[in-house]
Design an enzyme around this catalytic site. Structure first.
Site, PDB file in Angstrom:
ATOM      1  N   ALA A  68       0.845  -1.203   0.000  1.00 13.17           N
ATOM      2  CA  ALA A  68       0.000   0.000   0.000  1.00 13.17           C
ATOM      3  C   ALA A  68       0.874   1.244   0.000  1.00 13.17           C
ATOM      4  O   ALA A  68       1.956   1.260   0.594  1.00 13.17           O
ATOM      5  CB  ALA A  68      -0.880  -0.013   1.234  1.00 13.17           C
ATOM      6  N   GLY A 113       1.037  -5.647   0.515  1.00 12.13           N
ATOM      7  CA  GLY A 113       0.085  -5.874  -0.577  1.00 12.13           C
ATOM      8  C   GLY A 113       0.738  -6.391  -1.846  1.00 12.13           C
ATOM      9  O   GLY A 113       0.068  -7.008  -2.675  1.00 12.13           O
ATOM     10  N   GLU A 116       0.790  -9.951  -1.268  1.00 15.00           N
ATOM     11  CA  GLU A 116      -0.613 -10.421  -1.310  1.00 15.00           C
ATOM     12  C   GLU A 116      -1.141 -10.502  -2.740  1.00 15.00           C
ATOM     13  O   GLU A 116      -1.886 -11.414  -3.079  1.00 15.00           O
ATOM     14  CB  GLU A 116      -1.497  -9.502  -0.465  1.00 15.00           C
ATOM     15  CG  GLU A 116      -1.230  -9.651   1.017  1.00 15.00           C
ATOM     16  CD  GLU A 116      -2.111  -8.735   1.834  1.00 15.00           C
ATOM     17  OE1 GLU A 116      -2.047  -7.506   1.640  1.00 15.00           O
ATOM     18  OE2 GLU A 116      -2.881  -9.236   2.674  1.00 15.00           O
ATOM     19  N   GLU A 136       3.254  -6.298   7.428  1.00 16.73           N
ATOM     20  CA  GLU A 136       2.267  -5.387   8.022  1.00 16.73           C
ATOM     21  C   GLU A 136       2.354  -5.275   9.543  1.00 16.73           C
ATOM     22  O   GLU A 136       2.153  -4.193  10.102  1.00 16.73           O
ATOM     23  CB  GLU A 136       0.843  -5.805   7.635  1.00 16.73           C
ATOM     24  CG  GLU A 136       0.475  -5.505   6.197  1.00 16.73           C
ATOM     25  CD  GLU A 136       0.828  -6.625   5.222  1.00 16.73           C
ATOM     26  OE1 GLU A 136       1.628  -7.511   5.603  1.00 16.73           O
ATOM     27  OE2 GLU A 136       0.312  -6.607   4.097  1.00 16.73           O
TER      28      GLU A 136
HETATM   29  N1  COA Z   1       4.426   3.600  -0.179  1.00 14.54           N
HETATM   30  C1  COA Z   1       4.820   4.801  -0.663  1.00 14.54           C
HETATM   31  N2  COA Z   1       6.075   5.024  -1.086  1.00 14.54           N
HETATM   32  C2  COA Z   1       6.939   4.014  -1.017  1.00 14.54           C
HETATM   33  C3  COA Z   1       6.602   2.738  -0.518  1.00 14.54           C
HETATM   34  C4  COA Z   1       5.270   2.557  -0.076  1.00 14.54           C
HETATM   35  N3  COA Z   1       4.818   1.355   0.361  1.00 14.54           N
HETATM   36  N4  COA Z   1       7.684   1.941  -0.558  1.00 14.54           N
HETATM   37  C5  COA Z   1       8.677   2.691  -1.078  1.00 14.54           C
HETATM   38  N5  COA Z   1       8.227   3.934  -1.346  1.00 14.54           N
HETATM   39  C6  COA Z   1       8.973   5.075  -1.871  1.00 14.54           C
HETATM   40  C7  COA Z   1       9.896   5.650  -0.794  1.00 14.54           C
HETATM   41  O1  COA Z   1       9.188   6.527   0.066  1.00 14.54           O
HETATM   42  C8  COA Z   1      10.905   6.356  -1.656  1.00 14.54           C
HETATM   43  O2  COA Z   1      10.351   7.572  -2.110  1.00 14.54           O
HETATM   44  P1  COA Z   1      11.162   8.961  -1.942  1.00 14.54           P
HETATM   45  O3  COA Z   1      12.308   8.812  -2.911  1.00 14.54           O
HETATM   46  O4  COA Z   1      10.178  10.001  -2.336  1.00 14.54           O
HETATM   47  O5  COA Z   1      11.602   9.032  -0.518  1.00 14.54           O
HETATM   48  C9  COA Z   1      11.042   5.440  -2.867  1.00 14.54           C
HETATM   49  O6  COA Z   1       9.852   4.651  -2.890  1.00 14.54           O
HETATM   50  C10 COA Z   1      12.233   4.519  -2.742  1.00 14.54           C
HETATM   51  O7  COA Z   1      12.131   3.818  -1.509  1.00 14.54           O
HETATM   52  P2  COA Z   1      13.348   3.716  -0.463  1.00 14.54           P
HETATM   53  O8  COA Z   1      12.789   3.343   0.883  1.00 14.54           O
HETATM   54  O9  COA Z   1      14.187   4.946  -0.520  1.00 14.54           O
HETATM   55  O10 COA Z   1      14.172   2.513  -1.114  1.00 14.54           O
HETATM   56  P3  COA Z   1      15.001   1.368  -0.367  1.00 14.54           P
HETATM   57  O11 COA Z   1      15.671   0.596  -1.460  1.00 14.54           O
HETATM   58  O12 COA Z   1      15.844   1.933   0.722  1.00 14.54           O
HETATM   59  O13 COA Z   1      13.890   0.429   0.353  1.00 14.54           O
HETATM   60  C11 COA Z   1      11.825  -0.810   0.507  1.00 14.54           C
HETATM   61  C12 COA Z   1      12.901  -0.209  -0.425  1.00 14.54           C
HETATM   62  C13 COA Z   1      10.705  -1.350  -0.410  1.00 14.54           C
HETATM   63  C14 COA Z   1      12.420  -1.942   1.334  1.00 14.54           C
HETATM   64  C15 COA Z   1      11.299   0.263   1.459  1.00 14.54           C
HETATM   65  O14 COA Z   1      10.926   1.395   0.680  1.00 14.54           O
HETATM   66  C16 COA Z   1      10.100  -0.155   2.268  1.00 14.54           C
HETATM   67  O15 COA Z   1      10.254  -0.830   3.267  1.00 14.54           O
HETATM   68  N6  COA Z   1       8.895   0.245   1.871  1.00 14.54           N
HETATM   69  C17 COA Z   1       7.679  -0.021   2.596  1.00 14.54           C
HETATM   70  C18 COA Z   1       7.210  -1.430   2.309  1.00 14.54           C
HETATM   71  C19 COA Z   1       6.069  -1.831   3.218  1.00 14.54           C
HETATM   72  O16 COA Z   1       6.170  -1.848   4.427  1.00 14.54           O
HETATM   73  N7  COA Z   1       4.932  -2.176   2.601  1.00 14.54           N
HETATM   74  C20 COA Z   1       3.785  -2.653   3.296  1.00 14.54           C
HETATM   75  C21 COA Z   1       2.773  -1.593   3.383  1.00 14.54           C
HETATM   76  S1  COA Z   1       1.365  -2.181   4.293  1.00 14.54           S
END
Ligand code: COA
Length: 262
Positions: A68, A113, A116, A136
């Site tokens: 999400a 998601g 999922e 989550e």
């Molecule tokens: N929603 C919105 N934006 C997201 C996102 C999410 N779920 N996951 C990544 N992004 C965005 C980051 O905010 C970042 O944007 P920015 O450049 O404007 O700051 C960009 O994508 C790159 O992500 P970043 O975290 O800098 O890359 P990374 O390689 O260090 O880490 C992830 C990648 C996917 C491991 C990390 O972004 C993450 O943990 N995301 C959340 C995943 C999550 O918990 N999803 C479940 C949601 S219920």
């Protein structure tokens, strides 16, 4: 063409629809625009006899889908979050219920998601840089797109509990070992692998594939004898088809069958 369609691309080639989540700058995170666009794409292929198999993947080299959109989520009221989850659940159920096989080509992070969505597809192929997980609980919520139900059905209850309770990510190798994905491959071979599998499926009888998917999915949720009854009925659907006779003729005439879905 609706404006939101660009966040999900669809490319049709020889019976296969490749659907690409297209927000690489946000790791293809799911916002309302993606939900709407994806629902529209799924609706457009549902009854399209030219499309036999779907492949779902993510744009860019880093992510399949980071779950999400947490930036959008922060601004949402509780009611809007409920609406999001309702739409998400319905979308994933619609993907699962398609009468054609859906392959996810997991090209990087598939978290929350993202995992999922992959669980709602029939077959998962992951590139070696994939990282999957239902993360989550680390955000003090639980999987809301079917993860608590589909993960245990695919990898078993104990392992699913471990992954959901810890919220830890698994790499491609572990995903393969625990049966979360069917295959793993080098990132530059991912789409070829998915396409090769899709093409093989396209060679089989369309009604047979539809009935096989129905029998497996519906029978899996019942006891064995009910499941066997479902299989017998599904088999019966294939009996009066032209394709069944074509399959036998082609075999005896030592040629490739030409199936018409009739
Ligand atoms: N929603 C919105 N934006 C997201 C996102 C999410 N779920 N996951 C990544 N992004 C965005 C980051 O905010 C970042 O944007 P920015 O450049 O404007 O700051 C960009 O994508 C790159 O992500 P970043 O975290 O800098 O890359 P990374 O390689 O260090 O880490 C992830 C990648 C996917 C491991 C990390 O972004 C993450 O943990 N995301 C959340 C995943 C999550 O918990 N999803 C479940 C949601 S219920």
């Amino acid at each position: 063409m609706p404006e939101n369609q660009s966040v999900v691309r669809i490319e049709r080639q020889e019976g296969v629809a490749v659907v690409t989540l297209n927000r690489p700058e946000a790791m293809n995170a799911i916002n309302f625009d993606i939900l709407d666009a994806l629902a529209e794409v799924i609706g457009s292929v549902r009854f399209d006899p030219e499309i036999r198999v779907l492949i779902i993947t993510g744009a860019g080299e880093k992510a399949f889908c980071a779950g999400a959109d947490l930036k959008e989520r922060r601004e949402m009221s509780e009611i809007r979050v409920k609406e999001f989850l309702h739409t998400l659940r319905r979308l994933f159920s619609d993907i699962e219920a398609l009468s054609k096989p859906v392959i996810s080509a997991i090209n990087g992070f598939a978290l929350g998601g993202g995992t999922e969505m992959a669980l709602a597809t029939d077959i998962r192929i992951a590139s070696m840089n994939a990282s999957m997980g239902l993360t989550e609980t680390r955000l003090a919520i639980i999987p809301g797109g079917g993860g608590t139900q589909r993960l245990p059905r695919i990898i078993g209850k104990a392992k699913a509990k471990e992954l959901i309770f810890t919220g830890r990510r698994v790499d491609a190798r572990e995903a393969l070992d625990i049966g979360l994905v069917n295959h793993i491959c080098e990132p530059d071979l991912l789409m070829d692998e998915a396409m090769n599998m899709a093409r093989m499926i396209c060679e089989a009888g369309p009604i047979a594939i539809e009935q096989a998917k129905y029998a497996i999915d519906t029978g899996f949720e019942t006891d064995l004898s009910t499941g066997l009854g479902i299989e017998a009925n599904a088999y019966r659907v294939t009996l009066p088809t032209q394709d069944r006779l074509e399959g036998i003729s082609a075999f005896l005439e030592k040629r490739k069958p030409v199936y018409k879905g009739k």
